[in-house]
Enzyme design. Structure first.
Site, short mmCIF file in Angstrom:
data_model
loop_
_atom_site.label_atom_id
_atom_site.label_comp_id
_atom_site.label_asym_id
_atom_site.label_seq_id
_atom_site.Cartn_x
_atom_site.Cartn_y
_atom_site.Cartn_z
N HIS A 7 88.03 -13.71 10.09
CA HIS A 7 87.94 -15.28 9.98
C HIS A 7 87.52 -15.88 8.71
CE1 HIS A 7 83.76 -13.88 11.24
NE2 HIS A 7 83.19 -14.64 10.13
N HIS A 79 82.05 -17.55 3.67
CA HIS A 79 82.43 -16.47 3.55
C HIS A 79 84.08 -16.00 4.07
CE1 HIS A 79 80.16 -16.41 7.36
NE2 HIS A 79 81.17 -15.36 7.61
N GLU A 130 82.29 -10.50 4.75
CA GLU A 130 81.62 -10.06 5.75
C GLU A 130 82.58 -8.99 6.37
OE1 GLU A 130 81.38 -12.77 8.86
OE2 GLU A 130 80.15 -11.61 10.26
#
Ligand code: CO
Length: 134
Positions: A7, A79, A130
Site C-alpha cells: 500500500h 509512507h 514500511e
C-alpha cells in the site's frame, strides 16, 4: 528481497473529507474507518485492483503522524509499504547494510494483522518505508 507494493499511505487531518475524494471523485471502494490505537491512527483502506491506498488520520494526542501533518497541513504521502517473505530476515539484512529501523526494532502487528517494521526515511531516499510480512 522486497516483493509486492502492499500500500501507499496518505496522511490527512480530515478522514471524512479524504474518504469523499477517493469515494466520490475517484470512484473507489472504501472500507469503514478502522481505529488503530496501538499505532495512533484511524485508517480507511481504499481497494485498488493491484494495490491499496491507506488514508491515515491522527488518533489521540501523541499520534506519530502529527508532526507530518504540521509540516503538510493539506495531507501528503506518508509512507510506502512493501511485502517481504520473512520480516526478520529482511530486517537483519537491511541492518547489516546500515539501514536504521524505527522504534524497538521488533515487528509490531500492523493494520492488516501481520507483522510490520518501519525503516528510517533518511536511509531510503527521504521516504518512510514500511515492511510487511507477506
Ligand atoms: Co502502512
Amino acid at each position: 528481497m522486497i516483493g509486492r507494493l502492499n500500500h501507499v499511505a496518505i496522511a490527512v487531518k480530515d478522514l471524512d473529507a479524504a474518504a469523499k475524494v477517493y469515494r466520490d471523485t475517484l470512484g473507489a471502494t472504501l472500507s469503514a474507518p478502522l481505529p488503530q490505537p496501538e499505532h495512533g491512527v484511524t485508517v480507511i483502506f481504499v481497494e485498488l485492483p493491484n494495490s491499496k491506498i491507506e488514508l491515515l488520520a491522527p488518533l489521540g494526542v501523541d499520534s506519530p503522524i502529527n508532526a507530518f501533518l504540521e509540516r503538510n497541513p493539506g495531507g501528503g504521502i506518508h509512507h510506502v509499504c512493501y511485502e517481504v517473505d520473512d520480516i526478520l530476515a529482511a530486517r537483519d539484512r537491511m541492518k547489516a547494510q546500515g539501514a536504521r529501523i524505527l522504534g524497538s526494532g521488533e515487528p509490531k502487528i500492523g493494520a492488516h494483522g501481520k507483522p510490520v517494521l518501519f525503516m528510517h526515511p533518511k536511509d531510503f531516499l527521504g521516504t518512510l518505508v514500511e515492511l510487511e510480512q507477506a
